[in-house]
Design a protein around this motif. Structure first.
Motif, PDB file in Angstrom:
ATOM      1  N   ILE A 285       1.306   0.764  -2.989  1.00  0.00           N
ATOM      2  CA  ILE A 285       1.310  -0.500  -2.819  1.00  0.00           C
ATOM      3  C   ILE A 285       0.349  -1.190  -3.859  1.00  0.00           C
ATOM      4  CG2 ILE A 285       0.543  -2.311  -1.098  1.00  0.00           C
ATOM      5  CD1 ILE A 285       1.509  -0.724   1.058  1.00  0.00           C
TER       6      ILE A 285
ATOM      7  N   SER B 260       7.004   1.818  -1.705  1.00  0.00           N
ATOM      8  CA  SER B 260       5.970   1.254  -1.068  1.00  0.00           C
ATOM      9  C   SER B 260       5.396   1.699   0.215  1.00  0.00           C
ATOM     10  CB  SER B 260       6.387  -0.482  -0.591  1.00  0.00           C
ATOM     11  OG  SER B 260       6.461  -1.204  -2.008  1.00  0.00           O
TER      12      SER B 260
ATOM     13  N   THR C  53       2.186  -8.019  -0.367  1.00  0.00           N
ATOM     14  CA  THR C  53       0.976  -6.973  -0.407  1.00  0.00           C
ATOM     15  C   THR C  53       0.015  -7.104   0.513  1.00  0.00           C
ATOM     16  OG1 THR C  53       1.147  -6.941  -2.951  1.00  0.00           O
ATOM     17  CG2 THR C  53      -0.693  -6.042  -1.822  1.00  0.00           C
TER      18      THR C  53
ATOM     19  N   SER D 142       1.452  -3.741  -6.842  1.00  0.00           N
ATOM     20  CA  SER D 142       1.115  -5.212  -7.020  1.00  0.00           C
ATOM     21  C   SER D 142       0.117  -5.238  -8.320  1.00  0.00           C
ATOM     22  CB  SER D 142       0.184  -5.175  -5.866  1.00  0.00           C
ATOM     23  OG  SER D 142      -1.165  -4.366  -5.915  1.00  0.00           O
TER      24      SER D 142
END
Length: 647
Positions: free
Chosen positions: A349, A343, A273, A353
């Motif tokens: 993203i 992503s 990330t 995460s």
């Protein structure tokens, strides 16, 4: 709970603050990037080495005492780093800060000593959340320091916060009365520390040295060889650094393997990330954020840990830690698979995460709770220390795998080289596989639950505090210690108090609420169990427990003419190892000590006849009669029978 949660925050804060500044430290310290990487490696190495040592000392001499020692070392390291401008003293400072990693398992052990059983999951979940909160605060705070202050401020911040937490621990936390005392295993600590150092060096520096270089291979080989030599040493020591017998119990062993895998999967989420947020837009997939904005967008991971803490605690109380572990790993696995395909932009993203973080928060609350329920009170800190150590080894392995994958798969844009996005998808798939493997382990835990684990969960409802530790010894009639014995303590009202496993000298320690009358139940494979009501005095010692009767395997060997005198009887495992041999008496009878539970082959033979039986041994004496029959093939025959219980 609040004070102990602060210790988790300061530990993760001092780990995280330095990471965003690593690219600038070579120029700030006038050194190479390889040398500057020791600022991370030193913390990891000394943290790994300190965890088993500090946690064992906490079980022996006091958890609050060792927590304050670790905090003091960490604060001194921060002061040293803040006052230094050269590489070597700053590396030493970072190594001293690494001692703080041992605070987490010691804090969890204090929670077990202080909280009612139904509140322990919440306390553990809050400590896990505090780790994520410290990490979430560390990244943007590091960005602010880099933009507005001298870089030495990262050490001043951790030093001040550490000093505040040290004062809070001294003022709020009481010393636990659950202390075993005894002599410390210096030899085991030295050998184990050298082995861990060698193995962690291979993992953390392999990318710099080369994975096939002589230095990397030598470190890895030395670490493995020393660990192989260290295990039998720990089995023979009176107070081992790590209680291998307890660590080898199925529930603990599986939980530790799960911790290794989850450490890998958790850290991969943080690493990837951060890369996706910070890599430049020219890479084709990076967002090009600076340190401050990257830290701000990583903050939701910390927030989800805090939100999930009471949820995880409630799930553990309702369905148990094993079910919580399974659900958490499946959430992580599904999130990683989704991240392979989603992503492309910021919200994908961040959401991906956060979902991985939600699953991680459940697993990080479940694993320590699982360990707590499966080990004696006198082993709480060291058992959780081993679990924490394996989690950190998993994070080092994750970093090493990422370094290897991203250097193998690269793209060139103009004059710059970046990791290909395919490298990150490989890491997503590997992490999803690690989570699926952990889910399988959790499923195995539901199938292989030990009777003691179930008994503990059903009976461990007493809210009594444990105010003292008493010891004793389990012996045979010939005054020889009986290894592998287990002593369980109950109140006269049948409330479960504690249990302990004897060491190589037959010694054991158990925690009790105080002076009074208790029931002790002692069991060992191959021996008739013992139960007795005893009066325990404050600071006293339990009289030696003598197991008087050895369980035997017995029977008669006969042939067509009657009992066979002088026939040989051999007991072997199904894997071929010899367990025992004897010879029949005048009436064809034989006796041999009952082996540990399992499946065996018992064979009786003379110079002309031989018969083999497959038998199952499970907890009680066995009578196995064997008939030698003539066979057309070399005069022998073999049959399979089930073992018959003795009267």
């Amino acid at each position: 709970m609040a004070t102990l949660a602060l210790t988790g925050t300061v530990v993760s804060l001092q780990q995280t603050l330095v990471l965003p500044l690593l690219p600038e430290l070579p120029s700030l310290l006038n050194t190479t990037a390889d040398n500057a990487s020791w600022l991370v490696t030193a913390t990891l190495l000394f943290g790994a080495v300190s965890i088993p040592t500090v946690t064992r000392l906490a079980d022996m001499f006091g958890k609050k005492r060792m927590m304050m020692v670790a905090l003091a070392v960490m604060v001194l390291g921060s002061v040293l780093g803040a006052a230094s401008t050269d590489l070597v003293p700053i590396v030493i400072a970072r190594a001293m800060q690494g001692v703080g990693l041992s605070l987490i398992p010691v804090g969890i052990a204090i929670l077990r000593d202080e909280l009612p059983r139904d509140r322990i999951p919440l306390g553990v979940a809050l400590m896990s959340a505090s780790l994520a909160i410290g990490s979430g605060a560390g990244l943007p705070l590091s960005g602010l320091i880099a933009a507005h202050l001298d870089w030495h401020a990262i050490f001043w911040v951790t030093g001040v916060v550490g000093a505040v937490v040290l004062a809070a621990v001294w003022r709020v936390i009481r010393e636990s009365p659950v202390k075993t005392g005894g002599s410390f295993d210096y030899r085991g600590a030295i050998i184990g520390s050298v082995a861990l150092t060698a193995a962690m060096l291979a993992l953390s520096k392999g990318a710099h040295w080369g994975w096939t270089s002589g230095t990397t291979l030598a470190c890895a080989g030395a670490g493995v060889a020393l660990l192989i030599a260290w295990v039998p040493l720990e089995l023979r020591v009176r107070n081992p650094l790590v209680n291998v017998r307890i660590a080898a119990r199925p529930t603990i062993l599986l939980a530790n393997v799960a911790s290794l895998l989850l450490g890998f999967a958790m850290f991969a989420n943080m690493l990837v990330t951060t890369q996706l947020l910070q890599l430049p837009v020219s890479s084709g997939y990076g967002l090009g954020y600076d340190v401050l904005n990257t830290g701000l967008w990583m903050t939701p991971i910390a927030l989800v840990f805090g939100v999930m803490a009471p949820v995880s605690a409630r799930v553990i109380r309702r369905f148990g830690p094993v079910a919580t572990l399974m659900v958490g790993t499946l959430v992580m696995a599904g999130s990683y698979v989704a991240r392979v395909y989603l992503s492309d932009n910021l919200w994908q993203i961040v959401v991906g995460s956060v979902l991985v973080g939600a699953g991680t928060s459940m697993t990080y609350a479940a694993l320590p709770t699982l360990i707590i329920r499966a080990v004696p009170l006198t082993e709480s800190a060291s058992a959780n220390g081993l679990n924490t150590l394996l989690r950190y080894i998993g994070t080092a392995l994750s970093s090493a795998v990422m370094a290897a994958v991203t250097t193998m798969t690269t793209i060139r844009v103009a004059d710059e080289v970046f990791p290909a996005f395919g490298a990150f998808t490989v890491l997503f798939w590997i992490s999803a596989g690690a989570c699926c493997a952990t889910a399988i382990i959790a499923l195995a835990m539901t199938k292989l639950r030990e009777p003691r684990d179930e008994l503990t969960e059903e009976l461990d409802n007493s809210e009594q505090s444990h105010e003292s530790v008493v010891g004793g010894q389990v012996m045979s009639k010939s005054d020889r210690p009986i290894r592998h014995a287990v002593v369980t303590v109950f109140t006269p009202a049948a409330d479960h108090i504690d249990w302990g496993q004897v060491d190589s000298a037959g010694q054991f320690s158990v925690a009790v609420p105080g002076p009074g009358r208790y029931l002790l139940v002692t069991a060992a494979d191959g021996w008739t169990p013992d139960s007795r009501l005893i009066d325990i005095e404050a600071g006293g010692r339990i009289d030696a427990i003598v197991l008087k009767e050895r369980l035997m395997m017995a029977g008669t060997v006969v042939d067509a003419s009657g009992p066979v005198c002088g026939a040989n009887v051999v007991l072997t495992r199904q894997t071929g190892e010899v367990v025992g041999t004897t010879e029949t008496g005048t009436i064809g009878d034989y006796r041999m000590p009952l082996p540990q539970n399992g499946r065996y082959i018992i064979t009786a033979f003379t110079s002309s006849l031989a018969t083999a039986h497959a038998v199952t041994i499970w907890g009680s004496g066995r009578t196995i009669d064997i008939e030698l029959l003539e066979s057309p093939v070399q005069g022998s025959t073999a049959r399979n029978i089930d073992a018959v219980s003795a009267p």
